[in-house]
Design an enzyme around this catalytic site. Structure first.
Site, PDB file in Angstrom:
ATOM      1  N   LYS A   8       2.755 -12.224   6.168  1.00 29.05           N
ATOM      2  CA  LYS A   8       3.923 -13.019   6.541  1.00 29.05           C
ATOM      3  C   LYS A   8       4.612 -12.441   7.768  1.00 29.05           C
ATOM      4  O   LYS A   8       5.471 -13.077   8.359  1.00 29.05           O
ATOM      5  CB  LYS A   8       4.895 -13.143   5.369  1.00 29.05           C
ATOM      6  CG  LYS A   8       5.645 -11.884   5.033  1.00 29.05           C
ATOM      7  CD  LYS A   8       6.792 -12.201   4.076  1.00 29.05           C
ATOM      8  CE  LYS A   8       7.670 -10.985   3.920  1.00 29.05           C
ATOM      9  NZ  LYS A   8       8.968 -11.246   3.361  1.00 29.05           N
ATOM     10  N   LYS A  14       3.937   4.179   5.024  1.00 28.19           N
ATOM     11  CA  LYS A  14       5.251   3.535   5.105  1.00 28.19           C
ATOM     12  C   LYS A  14       6.299   4.454   5.710  1.00 28.19           C
ATOM     13  O   LYS A  14       7.201   4.004   6.417  1.00 28.19           O
ATOM     14  CB  LYS A  14       5.708   3.043   3.725  1.00 28.19           C
ATOM     15  CG  LYS A  14       4.921   1.837   3.263  1.00 28.19           C
ATOM     16  CD  LYS A  14       5.670   1.022   2.231  1.00 28.19           C
ATOM     17  CE  LYS A  14       4.873  -0.230   1.876  1.00 28.19           C
ATOM     18  NZ  LYS A  14       5.370  -0.913   0.693  1.00 28.19           N
ATOM     19  N   LYS A  48      -5.360  -8.619   7.976  1.00 30.73           N
ATOM     20  CA  LYS A  48      -4.963  -9.278   6.733  1.00 30.73           C
ATOM     21  C   LYS A  48      -4.008 -10.444   7.001  1.00 30.73           C
ATOM     22  O   LYS A  48      -3.168 -10.343   7.896  1.00 30.73           O
ATOM     23  CB  LYS A  48      -4.235  -8.252   5.860  1.00 30.73           C
ATOM     24  CG  LYS A  48      -4.879  -8.025   4.494  1.00 30.73           C
ATOM     25  CD  LYS A  48      -4.179  -6.907   3.774  1.00 30.73           C
ATOM     26  CE  LYS A  48      -3.862  -7.302   2.353  1.00 30.73           C
ATOM     27  NZ  LYS A  48      -3.337  -6.200   1.559  1.00 30.73           N
TER      28      LYS A  48
END
Ligand code: TRP
Length: 341
Positions: free
Chosen positions: A203, A116, A200
């Site tokens: 969204k 991240k 995966k």
């Protein structure tokens, strides 16, 4: 664990709007099934949602949206304790104490932090770095024995174990219970994109055809399945033969998770048949799962006060369970403050 009764499950989910089938099959339905296997606390990890970009209005609505989705999916406030962890200050308090036990080196090794933060470590928030310490507090506060999480979170559970053990050792107490990852609740499906069986379902994928949203109409669900990428071969009778067919494997996995059958059972039923037969069956199964869920979700959306009340009740119950452990933790480090626990 000697008996089922002594099993306590704690798990959190970050509040995001726009839930899709991946969230539902990967975590939520597993939680629903676990309610009958153990004492469960489930929370919206809204403090964790602050570690990246914050949009206050969006966050407020995501918390409600996620809570509604959990309840609509079958999380039952009479069986489980459901709350937002920002509503139970003990989480943040314990995170501070545990932050003084956790070592920088341990946190530096967390792959989620590395992913991240990427090249922007200096510009990342301290919260993003300390995220796993708060997660450890979420778990240790309730002396949870089992934590159901996906593979990407296993390292954080390991860290929670290390923190528990070091705290207990440093202060010569038997306060924290080193948690185990939990594998009950049936298999968690790893739901992949309908356009690419190696990515995966997400969204953030620019193509809406890659995912099934909980808000999609029945027709749209059927259309997305009809257009899902596949290969021309019929389904095999052996799951191993799906290994090199990621799209086929994904659709079979979704069917299994939706119906509660095993992949073997699904293949036993469809072996030798092509996607012309399998896809309509899958669309029907999905619609049967999602239609009632969407109806309930709409009802909750219309009544936010009811949702807020439910979450407040959950928070009060969670706070009562957390208070003695937090008091004990303060006491262990030599800080005793008057508390009403
Ligand atoms: N980090 C978890 C995730 O992103 C969410 C989470 C926060 C959690 N606190 C937790 C999960 C405690 C299990 C236990 O999926």
């Amino acid at each position: 664990m000697s008996s089922e009764q002594s099993m306590r499950v704690v798990s959190g989910i970050q509040p995001t709007g726009d839930l899709h089938l991946g969230n539902l099959l990967g975590a939520i339905l597993r939680w629903v099934r676990m309610q009958d296997e153990a004492e469960c606390l489930f929370f919206l990890a809204d403090l964790h949602a602050l570690t990246i970009d914050v949009d206050p209005q969006q966050l407020r609505s995501s918390v409600r949206e996620m809570a509604a989705a959990l309840i609509a999916s079958g999380i039952d406030a009479n069986k489980s304790i459901l709350f937002a962890h920002s509503a139970v200050p003990a989480h943040a308090e314990l995170a501070w104490l545990l932050g003084c036990t956790a070592r920088m080196g341990w946190l530096n090794r967390m792959t989620q932090w590395k992913d991240k933060a990427g090249k922007n470590r200096e510009g990342s928030s301290l919260g993003l770095f300390a995220y796993p310490v708060l997660q450890a507090a979420d778990i240790l506060l309730y002396r949870a024995t089992h934590v159901p999480v996906g593979d990407d979170q296993k390292q954080h559970i390991e860290l929670a174990r290390d923190i528990a053990i070091k705290f207990n050792t440093d202060f010569d107490v038997e306060l924290f219970v080193p948690p185990e990852p939990f594998i009950g609740g049936g298999s968690a499906a790893r739901v992949m994109s309908l356009r690419d069986g190696t990515a995966k379902m997400s969204k953030s994928d620019p193509s809406d055809m890659s995912r099934i949203n909980l808000s999609d109409s029945d027709d749209l669900v059927a259309q997305k399945i009809r257009k899902a990428k596949t290969d021309p071969e019929p389904l095999p009778d052996d799951p191993k033969l799906l290994d090199r067919r990621p799209e086929a494997r994904n659709l079979v996995g979704i069917y299994a998770a939706v119906t509660g059958d095993s992949v073997e059972e699904v293949l036993a039923r469809f072996a030798g048949q092509g996607f012309g037969t399998f896809k309509p069956a899958l669309a029907d199964a999905l619609v049967a799962l999602l239609t009632p869920l969407r109806t309930r979700l709409d009802e909750f959306r219309k009544d936010p006060a009811m949702l807020d009340n439910l979450l407040e009740d959950g928070a009060a119950k969670a706070a009562a369970l957390a208070a003695p452990t937090l008091a004990n933790a303060y006491d262990s480090v030599g800080l005793s403050r008057a508390r009403n626990a």
